[in-house]
Design a protein around this motif. Structure first.
Motif, PDB file in Angstrom:
ATOM      1  N   LYS A 146       0.815  -1.228   0.000  1.00  0.00           N
ATOM      2  CA  LYS A 146       0.000   0.000   0.000  1.00  0.00           C
ATOM      3  C   LYS A 146       0.844   1.272   0.000  1.00  0.00           C
ATOM      4  O   LYS A 146       0.504   2.266   0.636  1.00  0.00           O
ATOM      5  N   PHE A 147       1.950   1.235  -0.748  1.00  0.00           N
ATOM      6  CA  PHE A 147       2.743   2.440  -0.939  1.00  0.00           C
ATOM      7  C   PHE A 147       2.212   3.254  -2.108  1.00  0.00           C
ATOM      8  O   PHE A 147       2.506   4.435  -2.240  1.00  0.00           O
ATOM      9  N   VAL A 148       1.446   2.614  -2.978  1.00  0.00           N
ATOM     10  CA  VAL A 148       0.837   3.260  -4.147  1.00  0.00           C
ATOM     11  C   VAL A 148      -0.594   2.734  -4.292  1.00  0.00           C
ATOM     12  O   VAL A 148      -0.914   1.648  -3.813  1.00  0.00           O
TER      13      VAL A 148
ATOM     14  N   THR B  57      -2.394   1.844  -7.132  1.00  0.00           N
ATOM     15  CA  THR B  57      -2.715   0.857  -8.173  1.00  0.00           C
ATOM     16  C   THR B  57      -1.476   0.104  -8.619  1.00  0.00           C
ATOM     17  O   THR B  57      -0.341   0.551  -8.401  1.00  0.00           O
ATOM     18  N   VAL B  58      -1.681  -1.015  -9.303  1.00  0.00           N
ATOM     19  CA  VAL B  58      -0.548  -1.776  -9.834  1.00  0.00           C
ATOM     20  C   VAL B  58       0.150  -0.991 -10.936  1.00  0.00           C
ATOM     21  O   VAL B  58       1.359  -1.145 -11.142  1.00  0.00           O
ATOM     22  N   PHE B  59      -0.585  -0.150 -11.638  1.00  0.00           N
ATOM     23  CA  PHE B  59       0.001   0.672 -12.696  1.00  0.00           C
ATOM     24  C   PHE B  59       0.915   1.742 -12.096  1.00  0.00           C
ATOM     25  O   PHE B  59       2.005   2.004 -12.597  1.00  0.00           O
ATOM     26  N   ALA B  60       0.459   2.329 -10.992  1.00  0.00           N
ATOM     27  CA  ALA B  60       1.272   3.331 -10.303  1.00  0.00           C
ATOM     28  C   ALA B  60       2.535   2.695  -9.733  1.00  0.00           C
ATOM     29  O   ALA B  60       3.587   3.333  -9.672  1.00  0.00           O
ATOM     30  N   ALA B  61       2.440   1.426  -9.330  1.00  0.00           N
ATOM     31  CA  ALA B  61       3.593   0.740  -8.739  1.00  0.00           C
ATOM     32  C   ALA B  61       4.739   0.640  -9.738  1.00  0.00           C
ATOM     33  O   ALA B  61       5.901   0.859  -9.383  1.00  0.00           O
ATOM     34  N   ARG B  62       4.415   0.297 -10.970  1.00  0.00           N
ATOM     35  CA  ARG B  62       5.473   0.194 -11.984  1.00  0.00           C
ATOM     36  C   ARG B  62       6.138   1.537 -12.207  1.00  0.00           C
ATOM     37  O   ARG B  62       7.369   1.659 -12.245  1.00  0.00           O
ATOM     38  N   GLN B  63       5.347   2.578 -12.339  1.00  0.00           N
ATOM     39  CA  GLN B  63       5.883   3.922 -12.559  1.00  0.00           C
ATOM     40  C   GLN B  63       6.712   4.382 -11.358  1.00  0.00           C
ATOM     41  O   GLN B  63       7.784   4.984 -11.502  1.00  0.00           O
ATOM     42  N   PHE B  64       6.220   4.081 -10.159  1.00  0.00           N
ATOM     43  CA  PHE B  64       6.887   4.471  -8.920  1.00  0.00           C
ATOM     44  C   PHE B  64       8.286   3.846  -8.840  1.00  0.00           C
ATOM     45  O   PHE B  64       9.261   4.516  -8.497  1.00  0.00           O
ATOM     46  N   VAL B  65       8.370   2.564  -9.183  1.00  0.00           N
ATOM     47  CA  VAL B  65       9.667   1.878  -9.183  1.00  0.00           C
ATOM     48  C   VAL B  65      10.555   2.418 -10.301  1.00  0.00           C
ATOM     49  O   VAL B  65      11.741   2.703 -10.095  1.00  0.00           O
ATOM     50  N   ASN B  66       9.991   2.578 -11.491  1.00  0.00           N
ATOM     51  CA  ASN B  66      10.742   3.081 -12.638  1.00  0.00           C
ATOM     52  C   ASN B  66      11.394   4.428 -12.364  1.00  0.00           C
ATOM     53  O   ASN B  66      12.492   4.712 -12.843  1.00  0.00           O
ATOM     54  N   HIS B  67      10.713   5.262 -11.605  1.00  0.00           N
ATOM     55  CA  HIS B  67      11.196   6.616 -11.336  1.00  0.00           C
ATOM     56  C   HIS B  67      12.170   6.683 -10.161  1.00  0.00           C
ATOM     57  O   HIS B  67      12.555   7.768  -9.737  1.00  0.00           O
TER      58      HIS B  67
ATOM     59  N   GLY C 114      12.561 -11.699   3.196  1.00  0.00           N
ATOM     60  CA  GLY C 114      13.472 -11.010   4.107  1.00  0.00           C
ATOM     61  C   GLY C 114      14.069  -9.736   3.546  1.00  0.00           C
ATOM     62  O   GLY C 114      14.608  -8.922   4.309  1.00  0.00           O
ATOM     63  N   ASP C 115      13.991  -9.521   2.233  1.00  0.00           N
ATOM     64  CA  ASP C 115      14.472  -8.264   1.653  1.00  0.00           C
ATOM     65  C   ASP C 115      13.673  -7.097   2.229  1.00  0.00           C
ATOM     66  O   ASP C 115      12.450  -7.202   2.400  1.00  0.00           O
ATOM     67  N   VAL C 116      14.356  -5.984   2.489  1.00  0.00           N
ATOM     68  CA  VAL C 116      13.685  -4.794   3.023  1.00  0.00           C
ATOM     69  C   VAL C 116      13.425  -3.814   1.890  1.00  0.00           C
ATOM     70  O   VAL C 116      14.363  -3.324   1.250  1.00  0.00           O
ATOM     71  N   ILE C 117      12.161  -3.557   1.639  1.00  0.00           N
ATOM     72  CA  ILE C 117      11.740  -2.595   0.613  1.00  0.00           C
ATOM     73  C   ILE C 117      11.465  -1.271   1.319  1.00  0.00           C
ATOM     74  O   ILE C 117      10.739  -1.228   2.312  1.00  0.00           O
ATOM     75  N   GLU C 118      12.014  -0.200   0.791  1.00  0.00           N
ATOM     76  CA  GLU C 118      11.893   1.099   1.455  1.00  0.00           C
ATOM     77  C   GLU C 118      11.578   2.197   0.440  1.00  0.00           C
ATOM     78  O   GLU C 118      12.183   2.252  -0.635  1.00  0.00           O
ATOM     79  N   VAL C 119      10.615   3.049   0.774  1.00  0.00           N
ATOM     80  CA  VAL C 119      10.343   4.225  -0.043  1.00  0.00           C
ATOM     81  C   VAL C 119      11.384   5.280   0.308  1.00  0.00           C
ATOM     82  O   VAL C 119      11.614   5.559   1.498  1.00  0.00           O
ATOM     83  N   ARG C 120      12.033   5.833  -0.689  1.00  0.00           N
ATOM     84  CA  ARG C 120      13.067   6.845  -0.440  1.00  0.00           C
ATOM     85  C   ARG C 120      12.481   8.006   0.360  1.00  0.00           C
ATOM     86  O   ARG C 120      11.334   8.396   0.176  1.00  0.00           O
ATOM     87  N   GLU C 121      13.290   8.564   1.246  1.00  0.00           N
ATOM     88  CA  GLU C 121      12.810   9.576   2.182  1.00  0.00           C
ATOM     89  C   GLU C 121      12.159  10.763   1.488  1.00  0.00           C
ATOM     90  O   GLU C 121      11.099  11.235   1.907  1.00  0.00           O
ATOM     91  N   LYS C 122      12.738  11.218   0.411  1.00  0.00           N
ATOM     92  CA  LYS C 122      12.202  12.398  -0.270  1.00  0.00           C
ATOM     93  C   LYS C 122      10.912  12.093  -1.045  1.00  0.00           C
ATOM     94  O   LYS C 122      10.240  13.011  -1.513  1.00  0.00           O
ATOM     95  N   SER C 123      10.569  10.802  -1.163  1.00  0.00           N
ATOM     96  CA  SER C 123       9.361  10.407  -1.898  1.00  0.00           C
ATOM     97  C   SER C 123       8.174  10.120  -0.990  1.00  0.00           C
ATOM     98  O   SER C 123       7.069   9.888  -1.472  1.00  0.00           O
TER      99      SER C 123
END
Length: 205
Positions: free
Chosen positions: A104-106, A108-118, A138-147
């Motif tokens: 739930k960082f984005v 839609t699934v479409f937004a997820a691809r764009q979010f990662v791409n950017h 076990g991998d840690v996924i993190e949204v960059r602080e400025k995002s």
């Protein structure tokens, strides 16, 4: 970008189902197919047609997967031990864009691809901009602080229409997530019934 990005709800109408479970889906109002002939009675599908439909629905759900990518995931699933249908779902859910969406960082699934791409996402502290990147348990996924203050991100974390599944451990204060296990088909919160066994039959013809 996916060709379906601008007309994503066309898949909903063709399938006659709300594939992503979104409130704005046209099938919530019109339960017939797109185009001038959409209201005609549909003929009975052949076995091939049923299998093709299942493939299009599952592939379409993940939003931006090309046929080449999707077939590659199927081929990897066949080389793994265990049930191929379950392996297929597990591999699809391990995509980085799928994990970002499930956490739930984005919205839609479409937004997820764009979010990662950017470049808004890090994996284990390293910036990753490949949506198909395979996340390991076990991998840690993190949204960059400025995002983290982007309107899209703030909107997604407050969405009530879907929950974070139990195989994803998400912390919306720290904006981090981790996959605790590879899910089985029964664990994945699809809004509609998915039939990966028919997808396997389609490709193994």
């Amino acid at each position: 970008m996916s060709k379906r990005d601008r007309a994503k709800y066309k898949l909903d109408r063709r399938m006659g189902e709300n594939v992503w479970g979104r409130p704005k889906s046209p099938v919530n109002r019109r339960e017939y197919g797109p185009g001038q002939h959409g209201q005609r009675r549909r003929g009975k599908l052949s076995d091939f047609g049923i299998q093709l439909r299942a493939k299009q629905k599952l592939k379409g759900y993940y939003g931006n997967i090309t046929e080449k990518q999707f077939k590659g995931i199927y081929e990897r699933a066949t080389r793994m031990r265990g049930d191929t249908s379950e392996n297929l779902i597990g591999l699809l859910e391990q995509r980085l864009d799928a994990v970002v969406y499930r956490a739930k960082f984005v919205p839609t699934v479409f937004a997820a691809r764009q979010f990662v791409n950017h470049g808004h996402v890090k994996v284990n502290g390293r910036r990753v901009n490949i949506p198909s990147y395979r996340v390991k348990v076990g991998d840690v996924i993190e949204v960059r602080e400025k995002s983290r203050e982007l309107p899209m991100v703030l909107e997604a974390t407050q969405m009530a229409e879907r929950d974070v599944p139990d195989y994803i451990e998400a912390d919306h204060k720290k904006m981090t997530a981790a996959m605790t296990r590879v899910p089985a088909l029964a664990d994945v919160p699809y809004p509609v019934h998915m039939e990966p066994n028919l997808v396997i039959e389609f490709y193994s013809r």
